[in-house]
Design a protein around this motif. Structure first.
Motif, PDB file in Angstrom:
ATOM      1  N   THR A 115       1.205  -3.671  -7.826  1.00  0.00           N
ATOM      2  CA  THR A 115       0.218  -2.740  -8.360  1.00  0.00           C
ATOM      3  C   THR A 115       0.636  -1.315  -8.019  1.00  0.00           C
ATOM      4  O   THR A 115       1.255  -1.079  -6.981  1.00  0.00           O
ATOM      5  N   ARG A 153      -7.385  10.245  -6.590  1.00  0.00           N
ATOM      6  CA  ARG A 153      -6.644  10.215  -7.854  1.00  0.00           C
ATOM      7  C   ARG A 153      -6.319  11.619  -8.337  1.00  0.00           C
ATOM      8  O   ARG A 153      -5.246  11.853  -8.908  1.00  0.00           O
ATOM      9  N   LEU A 196      -6.909   0.869  -1.341  1.00  0.00           N
ATOM     10  CA  LEU A 196      -8.118   0.158  -1.772  1.00  0.00           C
ATOM     11  C   LEU A 196      -9.301   0.789  -1.045  1.00  0.00           C
ATOM     12  O   LEU A 196      -9.338   0.817   0.194  1.00  0.00           O
ATOM     13  N   ILE A 202      -1.367  -3.761  -1.681  1.00  0.00           N
ATOM     14  CA  ILE A 202      -1.875  -2.411  -1.435  1.00  0.00           C
ATOM     15  C   ILE A 202      -1.761  -2.121   0.055  1.00  0.00           C
ATOM     16  O   ILE A 202      -2.342  -2.830   0.874  1.00  0.00           O
ATOM     17  N   ALA A 228      -6.597  -6.701  -0.660  1.00  0.00           N
ATOM     18  CA  ALA A 228      -5.573  -5.649  -0.686  1.00  0.00           C
ATOM     19  C   ALA A 228      -4.209  -6.209  -0.323  1.00  0.00           C
ATOM     20  O   ALA A 228      -3.187  -5.859  -0.942  1.00  0.00           O
ATOM     21  N   ARG A 255      -2.598  -8.073  -3.155  1.00  0.00           N
ATOM     22  CA  ARG A 255      -2.149  -7.157  -4.200  1.00  0.00           C
ATOM     23  C   ARG A 255      -0.969  -6.295  -3.750  1.00  0.00           C
ATOM     24  O   ARG A 255      -0.327  -5.650  -4.570  1.00  0.00           O
ATOM     25  N   ALA A 276      -2.682   6.903  -6.357  1.00  0.00           N
ATOM     26  CA  ALA A 276      -3.230   5.779  -7.115  1.00  0.00           C
ATOM     27  C   ALA A 276      -4.067   4.888  -6.203  1.00  0.00           C
ATOM     28  O   ALA A 276      -3.644   4.551  -5.091  1.00  0.00           O
ATOM     29  N   CYS A 277      -5.253   4.527  -6.670  1.00  0.00           N
ATOM     30  CA  CYS A 277      -6.120   3.688  -5.842  1.00  0.00           C
ATOM     31  C   CYS A 277      -7.063   2.894  -6.723  1.00  0.00           C
ATOM     32  O   CYS A 277      -7.197   3.149  -7.923  1.00  0.00           O
ATOM     33  N   GLU A 278      -7.719   1.934  -6.132  1.00  0.00           N
ATOM     34  CA  GLU A 278      -8.764   1.195  -6.810  1.00  0.00           C
ATOM     35  C   GLU A 278      -9.905   0.943  -5.838  1.00  0.00           C
ATOM     36  O   GLU A 278      -9.713   0.972  -4.615  1.00  0.00           O
ATOM     37  N   ALA A 324     -12.427   7.590  -4.446  1.00  0.00           N
ATOM     38  CA  ALA A 324     -11.288   7.233  -5.297  1.00  0.00           C
ATOM     39  C   ALA A 324     -10.947   8.363  -6.268  1.00  0.00           C
ATOM     40  O   ALA A 324      -9.768   8.661  -6.508  1.00  0.00           O
ATOM     41  N   ALA A 328      -1.436   0.889  -7.158  1.00  0.00           N
ATOM     42  CA  ALA A 328      -2.410   1.390  -6.185  1.00  0.00           C
ATOM     43  C   ALA A 328      -1.835   1.405  -4.775  1.00  0.00           C
ATOM     44  O   ALA A 328      -1.283   0.411  -4.299  1.00  0.00           O
ATOM     45  N   ALA A 329      -1.987   2.560  -4.106  1.00  0.00           N
ATOM     46  CA  ALA A 329      -1.581   2.679  -2.704  1.00  0.00           C
ATOM     47  C   ALA A 329      -2.762   2.493  -1.764  1.00  0.00           C
ATOM     48  O   ALA A 329      -2.570   2.240  -0.575  1.00  0.00           O
TER      49      ALA A 329
END
Length: 445
Positions: free
Chosen positions: A346, A371, A351, A398, A393, A396, A376-378, A367, A348-349
């Protein structure tokens, strides 16, 4: 729309898992950035061309073309085909837009192509190519032929493909040589010699004899094709065969210029290999093929050459030189053999966790702040226990988990690989540069 029942894969049309797609995207990023560093401008052409234009490029192209038609369409539809490379549509593009382009025109193009051949290891029916070309009006300076492999060397140095070698020849060398020994059908002879890697010298000799060559002529053809040097020694080796022709002289001088430029600017990457011919008819000068040592059975991953008459409107001719990277072909080897890997699946770095469902707005605000600063995050998908969110995390890939403050204590961020947890502010905190985006590395390096 729902899909039920067993799904049968369609061979030759690759699809990637998220971590594999990251590898592909990073490779394309490197290609795009390198092409632009060398001053090439991006274009895109349509996917279809008239079948007669596609089929005019060589004896084997007809069986490779995918025809395009509407279900229930008439004869009008049957005249289109999907392009099997980017050079043919590019030539048409130059003719149609010549009044709007500045010459010499430097173009790069990254698109899918389609080829109706039997799928096998390293061979696909749908694939992505990345091409560069320089085209000019009337005449093209030969120094562009020396520039092409330097661009490719820069691409491969920046992406973890391992060792590579760019094999270079000039078609005027075999063309002049064949004429010098009395073989007048140069194109047919080139096509036969081009099969050396596939069928070996004995079968090539037999095909040459069948085509009308004498035993001595066939032997000389094989001796020429066996010459391979990392320096300018190929010139003396060709001269030692005792064949003379003015076209041969032109080819030797041109190839010497390319190798000399490579020695100065990309040492150890270019090789003069006189068996390289390229099968398509439109190549007229320098030709290139690129291989990875140890994986020669996969053939060339990057190839091209000079063409003097591919684009012409009858009054003006637009000669050019180009080279194409087989992106899907390279990835088939690197991913299929497990030679490269992405550090995570992913982008995303971070979570951002949830204390409870009511805290989602607060988490989204964190978030958003991250951003806007390019991180990048979620946000966690649900307000599960923190342990479960951390495991999510981890699955994934992360690396960081963010804990918004429950009161005045302030936010904290945790590196789940080391367990280190520190205070953090979404307006100022950044992960280490190495964690900002997924990394692609060569496995075992």
């Amino acid at each position: 729309m729902s899909t039920t029942g067993k799904i049968a894969p369609i061979s030759g049309f690759p699809e990637y898992l998220p971590d594999e797609r990251i590898v592909e995207q990073r490779f394309l990023d490197v290609i795009r950035e390198t092409f632009e560093l060398h001053g090439f401008s991006s274009i895109e052409t349509r996917s279809i061309e008239p079948i007669e234009r596609l089929s005019a490029q060589g004896e084997d192209t007809d069986k490779e073309i995918y025809a395009v038609s509407r279900l229930g369409g008439g004869d009008e539809d049957a005249r289109w085909g999907l392009h099997f490379d980017m050079t043919v549509p590019f030539a048409r593009y130059v003719l149609e837009n010549s009044g709007k382009l500045s010459f010499p025109f430097r173009r790069y193009q990254i698109q899918k192509a389609w080829r109706g051949e039997r799928p096998q290891e390293g061979r696909y029916r749908e694939f992505t190519q990345a091409d560069i070309d320089v085209v000019d009006v009337g005449q093209l300076s030969p120094h562009f032929e020396a520039e092409m492999p330097l661009v490719i060397a820069d691409v491969f140095r920046r992406f973890p493909v391992g060792d590579f070698v760019i094999q270079v020849n000039n078609r005027k060398i075999p063309g002049g040589f064949y004429q010098g020994i009395g073989l007048t059908d140069v194109t047919a002879t080139l096509r036969i010699v081009d099969k050396l890697d596939k069928i070996g010298p004995d079968k090539v000799r037999a095909l040459l004899l069948e085509s009308g060559a004498t035993d001595e002529q066939a032997s000389l053809c094989l001796q020429l094709a066996a010459i391979r040097t990392e320096d300018l020694g190929f010139v003396d080796q060709v001269r030692a065969l005792g064949v003379e022709h003015p076209v041969l002289d032109e080819g030797l001088a041109a190839l010497a210029d390319v190798i000399r430029t490579g020695i100065r600017n990309a040492p150890g990457t270019l090789v003069a290999d006189l068996r390289i011919a390229r099968g398509l008819d439109y190549y007229t000068g320098t030709v290139y093929e690129t291989q990875f040592p140890g994986y020669e059975s996969w053939g060339s991953f990057c190839s091209g050459g000079r063409y003097d008459a591919l684009a012409s409107d009858g009054r003006t001719t637009y000669p050019g030189v180009g080279i194409s990277i087989g992106v899907t072909r390279i990835l088939g080897l690197l991913l299929g053999k497990g030679l490269v890997a992405a550090s995570r699946s992913t982008p995303a770095a971070v979570l951002v966790t949830l204390r409870d469902d009511a805290a989602r707005d607060e988490a989204v605000t964190v978030a958003t702040a991250l951003r806007r600063r390019g991180i990048a995050c979620e946000v966690a998908p649900s307000a599960a226990k923190f342990g479960k969110q951390i495991r999510y995390a981890d699955r994934r890939g992360i690396p960081f988990v963010w804990f918004p403050s429950a009161g005045e204590s302030g936010d904290e961020v945790k590196d789940i690989r080391t367990g280190e947890q520190v205070p953090a502010d979404a307006q100022t905190w950044s992960p280490p540069a190495a964690d900002l985006a997924p990394a692609v590395t060569r496995v075992g390096s």
